[in-house]
Motif scaffolding. Structure first.
Motif, short mmCIF file in Angstrom:
data_model
loop_
_atom_site.label_atom_id
_atom_site.label_comp_id
_atom_site.label_asym_id
_atom_site.label_seq_id
_atom_site.Cartn_x
_atom_site.Cartn_y
_atom_site.Cartn_z
N THR A 1 42.74 37.15 28.26
CA THR A 1 43.66 36.35 29.06
C THR A 1 42.90 35.38 29.95
OG1 THR A 1 45.21 38.21 29.01
CG2 THR A 1 45.62 36.49 30.66
N PHE A 2 41.81 35.86 30.53
CA PHE A 2 40.96 34.99 31.34
C PHE A 2 40.39 33.84 30.50
CE2 PHE A 2 36.70 33.89 32.93
CZ PHE A 2 37.03 33.44 34.20
N HIS A 3 39.91 34.17 29.31
CA HIS A 3 39.33 33.15 28.42
C HIS A 3 40.40 32.13 28.03
CE1 HIS A 3 37.49 31.49 24.73
NE2 HIS A 3 36.38 31.70 25.40
N SER B 1 44.46 23.80 38.86
CA SER B 1 43.26 24.59 39.12
C SER B 1 43.16 25.75 38.14
CB SER B 1 43.29 25.15 40.55
OG SER B 1 44.31 26.15 40.66
N LEU B 2 41.96 26.27 38.00
CA LEU B 2 41.76 27.44 37.15
C LEU B 2 42.60 28.60 37.66
CD1 LEU B 2 40.51 29.04 34.89
CD2 LEU B 2 38.43 29.28 36.27
N GLU B 3 42.69 28.75 38.97
CA GLU B 3 43.49 29.85 39.52
C GLU B 3 44.94 29.75 39.07
OE1 GLU B 3 44.49 32.22 43.63
OE2 GLU B 3 43.58 30.23 43.77
N LYS B 4 45.50 28.54 39.07
CA LYS B 4 46.90 28.39 38.63
C LYS B 4 47.04 28.71 37.14
CE LYS B 4 48.42 25.35 42.23
NZ LYS B 4 48.88 24.04 42.67
N HIS B 5 46.06 28.29 36.35
CA HIS B 5 46.09 28.65 34.93
C HIS B 5 45.98 30.17 34.75
CE1 HIS B 5 46.20 24.73 32.98
NE2 HIS B 5 45.29 24.29 33.82
N LEU B 6 45.15 30.81 35.57
CA LEU B 6 45.00 32.26 35.51
C LEU B 6 46.32 32.96 35.82
CD1 LEU B 6 41.65 33.23 37.25
CD2 LEU B 6 42.48 34.08 35.06
N LEU B 7 46.95 32.55 36.90
CA LEU B 7 48.22 33.17 37.29
C LEU B 7 49.26 33.00 36.20
CD1 LEU B 7 48.30 32.11 41.05
CD2 LEU B 7 47.85 34.41 40.13
N ALA C 1 43.93 44.49 39.15
CA ALA C 1 42.57 44.53 39.68
C ALA C 1 41.68 43.51 38.96
CB ALA C 1 41.99 45.94 39.54
N LEU C 2 41.89 43.36 37.65
CA LEU C 2 41.14 42.35 36.90
C LEU C 2 41.53 40.94 37.33
CD1 LEU C 2 41.19 43.91 33.33
CD2 LEU C 2 39.23 43.75 34.88
N LEU C 3 42.82 40.71 37.50
CA LEU C 3 43.26 39.39 37.97
C LEU C 3 42.64 39.08 39.33
CD1 LEU C 3 44.89 36.80 37.77
CD2 LEU C 3 46.90 38.09 38.61
N HIS C 4 42.60 40.06 40.20
CA HIS C 4 41.96 39.90 41.51
C HIS C 4 40.51 39.43 41.33
CE1 HIS C 4 40.74 40.94 45.64
NE2 HIS C 4 39.68 41.49 45.09
N ALA C 5 39.80 40.09 40.43
CA ALA C 5 38.39 39.73 40.18
C ALA C 5 38.27 38.35 39.56
CB ALA C 5 37.75 40.77 39.26
N PHE C 6 39.13 38.03 38.61
CA PHE C 6 39.05 36.72 37.96
C PHE C 6 39.38 35.59 38.93
CE2 PHE C 6 40.31 39.03 33.83
CZ PHE C 6 38.99 39.27 33.50
N ARG C 7 40.31 35.83 39.84
CA ARG C 7 40.65 34.80 40.83
C ARG C 7 39.46 34.53 41.74
NH1 ARG C 7 46.34 36.02 43.53
NH2 ARG C 7 46.01 33.91 44.31
N ARG C 8 38.73 35.58 42.10
CA ARG C 8 37.56 35.39 42.96
C ARG C 8 36.43 34.69 42.21
NH1 ARG C 8 36.27 40.63 46.38
NH2 ARG C 8 34.83 39.16 47.33
#
Length: 195
Positions: free
Chosen positions: A163-165, A178-184, A92-99
């Motif tokens: 993890t997001f940071h 992209s930031l999204e790829k780094h997040l994943l 759920a957090l990853l979902h939020a961070f991706r958005r």
């Protein structure tokens, strides 16, 4: 340029424009002189406004670098609330961070020098830690509202924010992805550590 009456003069500027110019002026001055040797009056002068205008937009010179934190916090909380109900806490957090990643992607020109300035200034690092604690608390509350147990909500929020940071720093260091790829990647790494 001409004003509304057609005479030469300064054109009225919107509040958003003044705010953006103040942020840009602050970034430039902080990079040139350092945060501690820059005053709010100098920022205002560089932005072409008076010091009162500076204080209408920012309570102090630190907050120029933390503008938008409340909006990011609200967006993250809303995204956690809107995440599909079956997702576990970290997902759920990853979902939020991706958005939220798009907000950061759109502001990369500001984020990169901002991080360098904060890293070089102890008082700003302290402020960043306080802001991160508020974001973590907000994320934990959003998870609690999804029914996650209090102890697990706090752990997930702290772990997720770290993890997001980490992903955001990787994105600054490696803009080819992209930031999204780094997040994943960061969340995959976290799962790998936990297994």
């Amino acid at each position: 340029m001409t004003d509304k009456c057609g005479t030469l003069g300064s054109v009225p500027r919107s509040g958003a424009d003044a705010r953006r110019r103040l942020q840009q002026a602050a970034l430039e001055l902080y990079q040139e002189r350092g945060f501690d040797r820059t005053t709010s009056a100098e920022i205002a002068a560089r932005a072409g406004v008076n010091e009162r205008t500076f204080f209408r937009h920012f309570p102090d010179k630190r907050e120029v670098l933390f503008d938008g934190e409340a909006d990011l916090r609200a967006a993250l909380m809303q995204s956690v609330a809107e995440a599909p109900g079956e997702l576990p806490a970290l997902d759920a957090l990853l979902h939020a961070f991706r958005r939220a990643a798009q907000i950061l992607e759109d502001n990369r020109a500001f984020r990169e020098p901002r991080l360098r300035i904060i890293a070089a200034t102890p008082t700003l690092r302290e402020r960043e830690l306080a802001k991160a604690a508020m974001l973590t608390d907000a994320l934990a509350e959003a998870l609690r509202q999804r029914g996650v147990a209090d102890r697990l909500a706090g752990l997930a929020a702290a772990t997720g924010w770290a993890t997001f940071h980490h992903a955001a720093q990787d994105w600054i260091d490696d803009p080819s992805r992209s930031l999204e790829k780094h997040l994943l990647q960061a969340f995959d790494d976290l799962r790998g550590l936990a297994s």
